[in-house]
Design an enzyme around this catalytic site. Structure first.
Site, PDB file in Angstrom:
ATOM      1  N   GLY A  78      -6.261 -65.930  39.766  1.00 43.40           N
ATOM      2  CA  GLY A  78      -6.977 -66.889  39.009  1.00 43.40           C
ATOM      3  C   GLY A  78      -6.156 -67.868  38.670  1.00 43.40           C
ATOM      4  O   GLY A  78      -4.844 -67.970  38.226  1.00 43.40           O
ATOM      5  N   ARG A 142      -7.658 -64.225  46.200  1.00 41.80           N
ATOM      6  CA  ARG A 142      -7.356 -62.798  45.545  1.00 41.80           C
ATOM      7  C   ARG A 142      -7.177 -61.845  46.654  1.00 41.80           C
ATOM      8  O   ARG A 142      -7.227 -60.565  46.336  1.00 41.80           O
ATOM      9  CB  ARG A 142      -8.475 -62.508  44.667  1.00 41.80           C
ATOM     10  CG  ARG A 142      -8.644 -63.264  43.317  1.00 41.80           C
ATOM     11  CD  ARG A 142      -9.682 -62.657  42.469  1.00 41.80           C
ATOM     12  NE  ARG A 142      -9.592 -63.261  41.271  1.00 41.80           N
ATOM     13  CZ  ARG A 142      -8.971 -63.416  40.123  1.00 41.80           C
ATOM     14  NH1 ARG A 142      -7.587 -62.727  40.218  1.00 41.80           N
ATOM     15  NH2 ARG A 142      -9.028 -64.021  39.061  1.00 41.80           N
ATOM     16  N   ASP A 173      -0.826 -57.860  39.199  1.00 44.03           N
ATOM     17  CA  ASP A 173      -1.129 -57.161  40.740  1.00 44.03           C
ATOM     18  C   ASP A 173      -0.309 -57.850  41.648  1.00 44.03           C
ATOM     19  O   ASP A 173      -0.040 -57.217  42.765  1.00 44.03           O
ATOM     20  CB  ASP A 173      -2.512 -57.157  41.078  1.00 44.03           C
ATOM     21  CG  ASP A 173      -3.532 -56.280  39.961  1.00 44.03           C
ATOM     22  OD1 ASP A 173      -2.787 -55.138  39.883  1.00 44.03           O
ATOM     23  OD2 ASP A 173      -4.406 -56.231  39.722  1.00 44.03           O
ATOM     24  N   LYS A 199       2.318 -65.629  36.107  1.00 42.70           N
ATOM     25  CA  LYS A 199       1.209 -66.319  35.814  1.00 42.70           C
ATOM     26  C   LYS A 199       0.221 -65.382  35.611  1.00 42.70           C
ATOM     27  O   LYS A 199      -0.237 -64.389  35.892  1.00 42.70           O
ATOM     28  CB  LYS A 199       0.638 -67.234  37.179  1.00 42.70           C
ATOM     29  CG  LYS A 199      -0.390 -67.825  37.240  1.00 42.70           C
ATOM     30  CD  LYS A 199      -1.380 -67.445  38.111  1.00 42.70           C
ATOM     31  CE  LYS A 199      -2.043 -65.898  38.035  1.00 42.70           C
ATOM     32  NZ  LYS A 199      -3.241 -65.753  38.709  1.00 42.70           N
ATOM     33  N   THR A 200      -0.572 -65.967  34.392  1.00 47.54           N
ATOM     34  CA  THR A 200      -2.069 -65.573  34.071  1.00 47.54           C
ATOM     35  C   THR A 200      -2.263 -66.112  32.745  1.00 47.54           C
ATOM     36  O   THR A 200      -1.667 -65.946  31.734  1.00 47.54           O
ATOM     37  CB  THR A 200      -2.425 -64.103  34.230  1.00 47.54           C
ATOM     38  OG1 THR A 200      -3.693 -63.533  33.610  1.00 47.54           O
ATOM     39  CG2 THR A 200      -1.358 -63.135  33.539  1.00 47.54           C
ATOM     40  N   ASP A 202      -4.252 -64.709  30.956  1.00 53.13           N
ATOM     41  CA  ASP A 202      -4.676 -63.363  30.025  1.00 53.13           C
ATOM     42  C   ASP A 202      -3.511 -63.268  29.386  1.00 53.13           C
ATOM     43  O   ASP A 202      -3.783 -62.428  28.134  1.00 53.13           O
ATOM     44  CB  ASP A 202      -4.931 -62.261  30.853  1.00 53.13           C
ATOM     45  CG  ASP A 202      -6.356 -62.327  31.794  1.00 53.13           C
ATOM     46  OD1 ASP A 202      -6.988 -63.723  31.623  1.00 53.13           O
ATOM     47  OD2 ASP A 202      -6.647 -61.540  32.503  1.00 53.13           O
TER      48      ASP A 202
HETATM   49  P1  FBP Z   1      -5.500 -63.510  36.846  1.00 48.32           P
HETATM   50  O1  FBP Z   1      -5.127 -62.170  36.282  1.00 48.32           O
HETATM   51  O2  FBP Z   1      -5.648 -63.610  38.497  1.00 48.32           O
HETATM   52  O3  FBP Z   1      -4.674 -64.684  36.311  1.00 48.32           O
HETATM   53  O4  FBP Z   1      -6.862 -64.089  36.519  1.00 48.32           O
HETATM   54  C1  FBP Z   1      -7.454 -64.093  35.216  1.00 48.32           C
HETATM   55  C2  FBP Z   1      -8.841 -64.254  35.086  1.00 48.32           C
HETATM   56  O5  FBP Z   1      -8.865 -65.491  34.595  1.00 48.32           O
HETATM   57  C3  FBP Z   1      -9.552 -63.222  33.995  1.00 48.32           C
HETATM   58  O6  FBP Z   1      -9.216 -63.703  32.782  1.00 48.32           O
HETATM   59  C4  FBP Z   1     -10.941 -63.158  34.482  1.00 48.32           C
HETATM   60  O7  FBP Z   1     -11.653 -62.109  34.290  1.00 48.32           O
HETATM   61  C5  FBP Z   1     -10.876 -63.490  35.857  1.00 48.32           C
HETATM   62  O8  FBP Z   1      -9.579 -64.223  36.326  1.00 48.32           O
HETATM   63  C6  FBP Z   1     -11.885 -64.262  36.621  1.00 48.32           C
HETATM   64  O9  FBP Z   1     -11.838 -64.074  37.790  1.00 48.32           O
HETATM   65  P2  FBP Z   1     -12.408 -65.329  38.866  1.00 48.32           P
HETATM   66  O10 FBP Z   1     -11.862 -66.335  38.944  1.00 48.32           O
HETATM   67  O11 FBP Z   1     -12.350 -64.302  40.339  1.00 48.32           O
HETATM   68  O12 FBP Z   1     -13.981 -65.152  38.332  1.00 48.32           O
END
Ligand code: FBP
Length: 547
Positions: A78, A142, A173, A199-200, A202
Site C-alpha cells: 500500500g 502486492r 510481509d 513502510k506502512t 499502519d
Molecule cells: P501496507 O501494509 O501494504 O502498507 O498497506 C496498508 C493498507 O493501507 C491497510 O491499512 C489497508 O487495509 C490496506 O493497505 C488496503 O489495501 P489496498 O490498497 O490493496 O486496498
C-alpha cells in the site's frame, strides 16, 4: 505536468538528515543479534543472514566514496507518504558515493523485478518527485516474492543491468520476503545484496530499533485534521453521531494516534477488545451507554473512532478466521472448483458447528469478506468491511430497545465515514520527508558497506533530525514463526498496540472524561513551514513511547 503552488514551493525543500551521515561517516558494528523468538527455527531457515550485528553510522573524517554502484528499487504494498523521498535519498546517496552510480526502478511493485519491467531513474525524473506523496514514480504492487523461480528471474535482470543491490520498500510481509531473498542470493553467492525500508501507514512495523514505519506520521495528521473538522461540525450542529472508521489492516495504532490528537468521545482499540475477550454486543453496549449518558446531558452528538481491523480482534471472530484459514488452505483445490454462488454453503459445511453458527450470524457482506475476498498475502481485506455502518446500525437498534424501556430519552442520528485512501498519498509532513530521505541515504550507505539482509534504520526520532541515529538492523532479528495460510512461516513480528505502553495508558487515563465532556481538539492541516513545534512535530505515539 501542472503543479500546485504548494508542490512548486515544496519541491525545493531540502530534507534534514542525521548529522552523523551529513558529511564524513564511518560504520560501527555492534553485537551479534538473535531473533525476537523461535531462535532455533529462524537460525536454521536463515543460515547465512542469521545473527549478524546491528550497525550504526557514526561521524567520520571522510565521506564514503567508492566504485559506481547500480541499485534497483521496488515499492511494495500500500502507498505511504514519503516513498518518493526514500527513492530520492537512495539516488542522492549512491551518486554521492560515485557520480556514475545508477538507480533502476522496478515498475508496479515486486512483479516488475520478476517480469523485467523497469526504468532508469534519472536526475530529471527524481527531481519531479522530491517531497511529493504517492508511489507513482514507479508504481507499487502486492505480488509476493517467495518462489525460487521469481528470485532467479530477479537475479537474471540484476546481472543484465549489473545491479549490485536491491532496496525493497515495504511493510512487514514485504520485508520478510526481502530477507528470504537476501538469504537466497547470499547462499548462491550471487553478489546481489538486499536492503529493506520500513513502510506502512499502519504503523505496525516497528520494534526496539525501528521506531516507526514511514507514512504513519503524515497519514494520521491528515485523518486527524479531518476528524477535528468533523468534531467541530458535530459540536456546531449538535445533531449527529459520527462513526469514523480508520485504516490499519490489523493493529489499531492509526486509530489510537488520531484519538490522542483529537480527543473524540469514543475510541475502540482492537487489541483491548481481544485482551478483554469482548463480544460484538459488549462493544455495542459500551457505545450505547456513552450515547445515553451524553443524551442525559442534552448532548445528542458525538464522534466514534473505529479501527479497520476491529472485526479480527473480536475473539470469537478471530477463532472463526483462524479455522477458515486452515480449512481453506487444506481444501484450496476443491474450493476453487466450487461455483461462486455455492461457496458460502461450502464454507458453512466445512466449519465446526460453533464457528459455522457464528459465521451464519454475521451480516452477508461481512461473512463474504471473511471467507472469499483475500489479498495475495492471504489477509482479510478489512478495508472493505463496513464496520462503522454495522456498529452504528447495531447501536441504533439497542437504543431503540432502551427507549421502549425508558432507559434512553435522547435522539440518535448517525453519519459514517471511512478515512484511509485519503491519507496514503498526502504530501509528506516534514517528519516523513526528513525520515524517508534519511532512510534512503542510510540504505545507500548500507549497500556501499556490503551489507545484505538489513533494514535501514533511523532512530532517536523525537529529537531534532540532526540528532537522529542512523544504522542498519538485521531483518532476521525481527522475526518469529507464525501460522500463515495453514503453515508455520518465518515472518517479521507485527507490532500491535501495547496495552501497557505509554500511548494507550495515556489514552485510557483520559477516555472517560473525553466520553462525556466535549473535549475535542482541532489539529488543523499539516504545516510545511513555520515554527518547529508545529511543522516538525512527531506523532503523539512516538512522543509518548519515548517519554
Ligand atoms: P501496507 O501494509 O501494504 O502498507 O498497506 C496498508 C493498507 O493501507 C491497510 O491499512 C489497508 O487495509 C490496506 O493497505 C488496503 O489495501 P489496498 O490498497 O490493496 O486496498
Amino acid at each position: 505536468m501542472t503543479k500546485s503552488a504548494l508542490q512548486t514551493e515544496r519541491s525545493t525543500y531540502a530534507p534534514k538528515v542525521p548529522a552523523t551521515i551529513a558529511g564524513g561517516t564511518t560504520l560501527k558494528e555492534g553485537k551479534a543479534t538473535e531473533s525476537v523468538a523461535d531462535q532455533a527455527e529462524i537460525k536454521k531457515l536463515f543460515p547465512n543472514t542469521y545473527g549478524m550485528p546491528i550497525v550504526t553510522f557514526e561521524k567520520g573524517s571522510a565521506a564514503v566514496k567508492g566504485e559506481a554502484i547500480n541499485v534497483g528499487v521496488i515499492l511494495s504494498g500500500g502507498q505511504a507518504p514519503g516513498g518518493h523521498n526514500v527513492i530520492s535519498g537512495i539516488f542522492d546517496g549512491i551518486k554521492a558515493i560515485n557520480k556514475d552510480s545508477k538507480l533502476y526502478g522496478f515498475l508496479g511493485g515486486p512483479s516488475g523485478l520478476v517480469d523485467h519491467k523497469y526504468i532508469e531513474l534519472t536526475d530529471k525524473i527524481v527531481d519531479e518527485y522530491r517531497n511529493t506523496g504517492g508511489f507513482d514514480i514507479i508504481g507499487s504492487g502486492r505480488t509476493k516474492l517467495e518462489e525460487t523461480e521469481q528470485f532467479d528471474k530477479g537475479l537474471e535482470i540484476c546481472k543484465k543491468l549489473n545491479i549490485k543491490a536491491l532496496v525493497i520498500i515495504g511493510g512487514d510481509d514485504s520485508n520478510t520476503n526481502a530477507c528470504v531473498l537476501a538469504e537466497y542470493y547470499l547462499a548462491k553467492k550471487s553478489g546481489v545484496q538486499v536492503i529493506g525500508c520500513p513502510k506502512t501507514i499502519d504503523g505496525d512495523l516497528k520494534n526496539e530499533m525501528i521506531e516507526t514505519s514511514f507514512g504513519f506520521d503524515t497519514a494520521t495528521k491528515v485523518y486527524s485534521e479531518v476528524i477535528g473538522n468533523i468534531e467541530r461540525d458535530a459540536n456546531s450542529a449538535k445533531k449527529y453521531w459520527h462513526f469514523i472508521k480508520l485504516m490499519g489492516r490489523s493493529a489499531s495504532h492509526v486509530t489510537l494516534e488520531c484519538a490522542l490528537q483529537t480527543q473524540p468521545n469514543i475510541t475502540l482499540i482492537g487489541e483491548e477488545v481481544e485482551a478483554k475477550n469482548q463480544t460484538l454486543d459488549d462493544i455495542v453496549t459500551y457505545i450505547a451507554k456513552v450515547v445515553a449518558a451524553r443524551a442525559d446531558k442534552g448532548l445528542n452528538f458525538g464522534t466514534v473512532l473505529v479501527p479497520e481491523g476491529l472485526i479480527e480482534f473480536i475473539p470469537a471472530i478471530k477463532k472463526l478466521i483462524a479455522e477458515l484459514n486452515d480449512m481453506l488452505a487444506a481444501n484450496q483445490a476443491e474450493f476453487d472448483k466450487v461455483a461462486d454462488d455455492a461457496k458460502i454453503d461450502y464454507v458453512v459445511a466445512h466449519l465446526s458447528a460453533a464457528n459455522a453458527a457464528i459465521f451464519k450470524s454475521l451480516p452477508a457482506g461481512v461473512s463474504r469478506q471473511l471467507a472469499l475476498e483475500r489479498d495475495p498475502h492471504g489477509n482479510v481485506q478489512v478495508s472493505l468491511i463496513e464496520t462503522e455502518q454495522l456498529l452504528a446500525d447495531m447501536v441504533g437498534k439497542k437504543l431503540a430497545e432502551w427507549k421502549k424501556e425508558g432507559k434512553f430519552k435522547g435522539k440518535f442520528a448517525t453519519q459514517h465515514h471511512f478515512f484511509g485512501y485519503e491519507g496514503r498519498c498526502a504530501a509528506p509532513s516534514n517528519f516523513d520527508a526528513d525520515y524517508c530521505y534519511s532512510l534512503g541515504r542510510v540504505a545507500a550507505l548500507l549497500i556501499a558497506s556490503g551489507k545484505t539482509g538489513y533494514m535501514s534504520s533511523v532512530r532517536n526520532t523525537v529529537k531534532p533530525a540532526s540528532e537522529w541515529l542512523a544504522g542498519g538492523i538485521p531483518i532476521t532479528a525481527m522475526m518469529n514463526m507464525e501460522k500463515r495460510n495453514g503453515k508455520m512461516k518465518p515472518v517479521i513480528q507485527k507490532a500491535l498496540v501495547k496495552l501497557d505502553g505509554g500511548p494507550f495508558k495515556f489514552f485510557a487515563s483520559k477516555r472517560d472524561e473525553w466520553a462525556i465532556e466535549t473535549a475535542y481538539v482541532y489539529p488543523g492541516p499539516i504545516q510545511y513551514w513555520g515554527p518547529a513545534s508545529v511543522a516538525d512535530r512527531p506523532s503523539k505515539t512516538l512522543e509518548l513511547e519515548h517519554k
